[in-house]
Each structure stands twice: as structure tokens, then as C-alpha cells.
Design a protein around this motif. Structure first.
Motif, PDB file in Angstrom:
ATOM      1  N   ALA A 358      27.143  13.076  18.672  1.00 24.87           N
ATOM      2  CA  ALA A 358      27.364  11.730  19.216  1.00 24.87           C
ATOM      3  C   ALA A 358      27.256  11.740  20.737  1.00 24.87           C
ATOM      4  O   ALA A 358      26.640  10.841  21.347  1.00 24.87           O
ATOM      5  CB  ALA A 358      28.728  11.211  18.782  1.00 24.87           C
ATOM      6  N   TRP A 359      27.839  12.767  21.372  1.00 25.04           N
ATOM      7  CA  TRP A 359      27.763  12.856  22.835  1.00 25.04           C
ATOM      8  C   TRP A 359      26.331  13.114  23.307  1.00 25.04           C
ATOM      9  O   TRP A 359      25.883  12.558  24.328  1.00 25.04           O
ATOM     10  CB  TRP A 359      28.686  13.966  23.354  1.00 25.04           C
ATOM     11  CG  TRP A 359      30.138  13.574  23.430  1.00 25.04           C
ATOM     12  CD1 TRP A 359      31.166  14.118  22.745  1.00 25.04           C
ATOM     13  CD2 TRP A 359      30.701  12.542  24.243  1.00 25.04           C
ATOM     14  NE1 TRP A 359      32.349  13.497  23.049  1.00 25.04           N
ATOM     15  CE2 TRP A 359      32.093  12.527  23.993  1.00 25.04           C
ATOM     16  CE3 TRP A 359      30.181  11.630  25.152  1.00 25.04           C
ATOM     17  CZ2 TRP A 359      32.964  11.634  24.605  1.00 25.04           C
ATOM     18  CZ3 TRP A 359      31.044  10.735  25.779  1.00 25.04           C
ATOM     19  CH2 TRP A 359      32.408  10.742  25.511  1.00 25.04           C
ATOM     20  N   GLU A 360      25.620  13.964  22.566  1.00 22.78           N
ATOM     21  CA  GLU A 360      24.225  14.231  22.927  1.00 22.78           C
ATOM     22  C   GLU A 360      23.364  12.976  22.770  1.00 22.78           C
ATOM     23  O   GLU A 360      22.485  12.699  23.593  1.00 22.78           O
ATOM     24  CB  GLU A 360      23.663  15.376  22.072  1.00 22.78           C
ATOM     25  CG  GLU A 360      24.238  16.735  22.443  1.00 22.78           C
ATOM     26  CD  GLU A 360      23.727  17.850  21.546  1.00 22.78           C
ATOM     27  OE1 GLU A 360      23.192  17.535  20.451  1.00 22.78           O
ATOM     28  OE2 GLU A 360      23.865  19.030  21.925  1.00 22.78           O
ATOM     29  N   GLY A 361      23.640  12.211  21.713  1.00 25.42           N
ATOM     30  CA  GLY A 361      22.906  10.949  21.521  1.00 25.42           C
ATOM     31  C   GLY A 361      23.203   9.966  22.639  1.00 25.42           C
ATOM     32  O   GLY A 361      22.302   9.246  23.117  1.00 25.42           O
ATOM     33  N   TYR A 362      24.469   9.948  23.064  1.00 30.20           N
ATOM     34  CA  TYR A 362      24.845   9.040  24.164  1.00 30.20           C
ATOM     35  C   TYR A 362      24.171   9.473  25.467  1.00 30.20           C
ATOM     36  O   TYR A 362      23.702   8.639  26.255  1.00 30.20           O
ATOM     37  CB  TYR A 362      26.363   9.045  24.323  1.00 30.20           C
ATOM     38  CG  TYR A 362      26.859   8.201  25.476  1.00 30.20           C
ATOM     39  CD1 TYR A 362      26.638   6.828  25.509  1.00 30.20           C
ATOM     40  CD2 TYR A 362      27.528   8.799  26.551  1.00 30.20           C
ATOM     41  CE1 TYR A 362      27.094   6.059  26.573  1.00 30.20           C
ATOM     42  CE2 TYR A 362      27.985   8.035  27.614  1.00 30.20           C
ATOM     43  CZ  TYR A 362      27.758   6.666  27.617  1.00 30.20           C
ATOM     44  OH  TYR A 362      28.195   5.904  28.667  1.00 30.20           O
ATOM     45  N   GLN A 363      24.109  10.805  25.669  1.00 29.60           N
ATOM     46  CA  GLN A 363      23.463  11.315  26.889  1.00 29.60           C
ATOM     47  C   GLN A 363      21.986  10.935  26.924  1.00 29.60           C
ATOM     48  O   GLN A 363      21.450  10.538  27.979  1.00 29.60           O
ATOM     49  CB  GLN A 363      23.611  12.831  26.944  1.00 29.60           C
ATOM     50  CG  GLN A 363      23.056  13.464  28.223  1.00 29.60           C
ATOM     51  CD  GLN A 363      23.174  14.965  28.198  1.00 29.60           C
ATOM     52  OE1 GLN A 363      22.924  15.586  27.159  1.00 29.60           O
ATOM     53  NE2 GLN A 363      23.540  15.559  29.326  1.00 29.60           N
ATOM     54  N   GLN A 364      21.304  11.040  25.779  1.00 30.34           N
ATOM     55  CA  GLN A 364      19.889  10.658  25.720  1.00 30.34           C
ATOM     56  C   GLN A 364      19.711   9.161  25.951  1.00 30.34           C
ATOM     57  O   GLN A 364      18.723   8.721  26.571  1.00 30.34           O
ATOM     58  CB  GLN A 364      19.306  11.062  24.361  1.00 30.34           C
ATOM     59  CG  GLN A 364      19.188  12.575  24.167  1.00 30.34           C
ATOM     60  CD  GLN A 364      18.794  12.950  22.752  1.00 30.34           C
ATOM     61  OE1 GLN A 364      18.495  12.076  21.935  1.00 30.34           O
ATOM     62  NE2 GLN A 364      18.783  14.247  22.470  1.00 30.34           N
TER      63      GLN A 364
END
Length: 366
Positions: A358-364
Motif C-alpha cells: 500500500a505504501w509503495e503504491g502510494y509512493q508511485q
């Protein structure tokens, strides 16, 4: 050894708030020839599980009977409490059914398959009261006999070990409870943060920033759900096993106590034998035994000797049984803690992976 697969499901509140109780559906699948069917279901409440535990403990001296969870008069209808009790009852009945001795017990059969359970246990209680008023009464009376002095050092060592294990489990339970509460508090704080960020994203701050904050609020909501779930898992995995074995230690102590009761019954039967023999010798010396009554007097001695021998054999049998039961306790303890740790870590890792994604998706997205 017959196989039992038992689940305790669908907790339903029955009755009014004052005298209400929770009813569970007990589903059983088994290969045991004792039962009429291989799959069946019954409705049972907590007090029914408690009756089974107390009856099995009383009728199986030396056996470590898996205990039911403790009573709790407060919050017994709270969702979290009901979940934990359902889980504990399920583990309890599974272990009882798959025990090599308890799995063949007639009272377990009544519990698992009777559709007229209330009537059956009423009759069963009357039978047990009659038995304990006769044969079992001697055991109960013997408890008040001379003090028991242990002659087998193994039992003394195990008592010290159990005291130490209980203390360690209490400390672990306290620590797990503190961690679970901390996770719950963190989940609540994360939820408040998520709500605040979400409210801010809905205000007039520009489309780009609003979109970014909305995404952050979504991730924080997921973090809140994960922390709440983890807090529950702490209590149903490791804490559930710790609580189970803290209660099992008391069942082990009950098995030890049953051995002492059997010992006193044995000594009482030896005292009875001496009394019968002395009475016979006194009456014979005084010429009080008629020829036609001699055989009866001798038969009384023979019967007393038989009871004493059987009582001694019972004590030796229960002593060996307690030792084998404690070996089973140790083996299952290691296995159960490994399984609970495995379930705890698997759940923890999976939830952390979800949060990282979820955090990686938000970062992208940023």
C-alpha cells in the motif's frame, strides 16, 4: 485410534440480558464406531462444556483432562470475548475427543451426539451420585485420612517445574496483553489521523494536494485495520495458547491430586483388611465363630484382601498413567506453541506485506 474433526461455530445469544447465555453449534466428523453416524451436529452452551470437563475429571483419575476456558460474568457477550471463548472451547473439545482414553468415554459420546442432552445428563448425574455414594465414597472419605508423604521424587520435581512454568506463563500473558493493548491504541490513533487527513483532503486546498492527502488517508485506514487485526491475532494465537496451558497446569495438578485420593483409598482398604482379620482372630480365639459361620468369616477376609490388592494395583496404575500424561502434556506443549508462533508470524508477515504494498503504491501515485 479413531479420528475426530470437531468445530465449534455460530455463537448465538439466547435469552434476556440478565439470564442470557451463548449457544454454540458443535459439528463432529469421526471414524469412531461408538457413534451412530460419521457426521452430526448439536447445540451446546458453555455450562454443557463445563459439565463434560468436570465429569471426565472425576471419572478418569490420573488423566490430564483438557480444561474449558474460565467463567467470566462480565462482558460475556462482547464480540471479542465470544470469539476467544469459541476458539478455546473448540480446542478443548478437539483435544478431549482425540485423547486415547477420553475419546472412548461414554460421557463424551453423550455430549457430542445426544439430541436430548438435558435429560441425558440429568440421568447421568443421578447415576454418578449413586456410584459416588457407594464405591466412590470410600475415596472421598479417605481424603481426610493420614497425611500423604510422597515416596516418588519424580512427582516432587514435577510440582516444582509446574510452579515455575505457571509463573513464566503468567509473565508472558501479561506482556502479550500489554502489546495487544498498545496495538489497539495505535490503531485508534491511526484511525484518528486517517480521519483528519481525509477531512483535510476534502477541503478547498487544490486538486493535486487533495488527491495526495486522500491517498494518504486510504493507506492510514488500511494501517488501522491491519493493527486492529494484529491486536486480535495476538490474543487468539500466542495468548490463546498461553492461556490454555496455564489452565492445563491446573488439570495436571488435579491428576496429581487424584493419585493421592487413590493412595488414601488403598491405605483405607488395608486398614479395613487388618480390622477384618483382627475381628476374625478375636472371635475365633473366644470361640464365637460357629462351624457353619467359619466359611463366611474367611470369605470376608478374602474379600477384604481382594479389595486391598485391587486398590494397590489402582494406585500403581494411576501413578504410571500420570507420568505418561505429563509426557503427553510436554509433547503437545512444544507442538502447540510452535504452531501458534507459526500462525502468528505468518499472519504478521502477510499483513506487513499488504501494508508495504500500500505504501509503495502510494509512493508511485505521488
Amino acid at each position: 485410534q479413531p479420528v475426530f474433526v470437531i468445530s465449534v461455530d455460530d455463537p448465538q445469544k439466547v435469552g434476556d440480558p440478565i439470564r442470557g447465555y451463548t449457544m454454540y453449534t458443535v459439528h463432529t466428523r469421526t471414524t469412531s464406531p461408538m457413534f451412530q453416524k460419521s457426521a452430526f451436529s448439536v447445540l451446546r452452551r458453555y455450562s454443557d462444556f463445563l459439565w463434560l470437563y468436570e465429569t471426565l475429571s472425576a471419572n478418569n483419575p490420573g488423566v490430564v483432562v483438557p480444561p474449558v476456558p474460565d467463567k467470566n460474568p462480565f462482558g460475556r457477550f462482547d464480540d471479542q470475548f465470544v470469539k476467544q471463548r469459541r476458539f478455546a472451547l473448540e480446542k478443548c473439545i478437539q483435544k478431549i475427543a482425540n485423547h486415547p482414553l477420553l475419546g472412548k468415554d461414554a460421557d463424551l459420546k453423550i455430549f457430542l451426539e445426544s439430541d436430548t442432552f438435558a435429560l441425558d445428563i440429568k440421568h447421568r448425574k443421578a447415576e454418578l451420585a449413586h456410584e459416588r455414594g457407594g464405591i466412590m465414597a470410600s475415596i472421598g472419605q479417605a481424603v481426610a485420612g493420614p497425611r500423604f508423604y510422597e515416596t516418588d521424587e519424580w512427582f516432587d520435581r514435577q510440582k516444582v517445574y509446574l510452579d515455575s512454568l505457571e509463573s513464566q506463563l503468567r509473565g508472558l500473558a501479561k506482556a502479550i496483553d500489554a502489546v495487544a493493548k498498545q496495538r489497539s491504541e495505535l490503531a485508534a490513533a491511526t484511525g484518528e489521523f486517517s480521519q483528519s487527513v481525509g477531512d483535510l483532503s476534502a477541503s478547498d486546498i487544490g486538486k493535486g494536494l487533495s488527491h495526495s492527502l486522500s491517498g494518504l488517508a486510504d493507506v492510514e485506514r488500511m494501517a488501522q485495520e491491519i493493527q486492529s487485526t494484529q491486536s486480535e491475532q495476538d490474543l487468539t494465537t500466542i495468548m490463546g495458547t498461553v492461556d490454555e496451558y496455564a489452565r492445563l497446569i491446573n488439570s495436571v495438578r488435579m491428576a496429581f491430586s487424584s493419585r493421592i485420593r487413590i493412595y488414601h483409598a488403598w491405605k483405607q482398604s488395608e486398614s479395613d483388611l487388618i480390622r477384618v482379620k483382627q475381628s476374625h482372630e478375636k472371635n475365633r480365639a473366644q470361640g464365637r465363630i460357629a462351624t457353619d459361620r467359619l466359611s463366611y468369616s474367611l470369605s470376608q477376609i478374602a474379600e477384604a484382601e481382594k479389595r486391598a490388592a485391587e486398590s494397590k494395583h489402582e494406585f500403581e496404575h494411576v501413578s504410571k498413567l500420570v507420568k505418561s500424561e505429563l509426557a503427553r502434556f510436554e509433547q503437545e506443549r512444544v507442538s502447540d506453541f510452535k504452531d501458534s508462533l507459526h500462525a502468528f508470524l505468518e499472519g504478521m508477515i502477510e499483513r506487513q506485506k499488504q501494508l508495504i504494498n500500500a505504501w509503495e503504491g502510494y509512493q508511485q501515485m505521488l
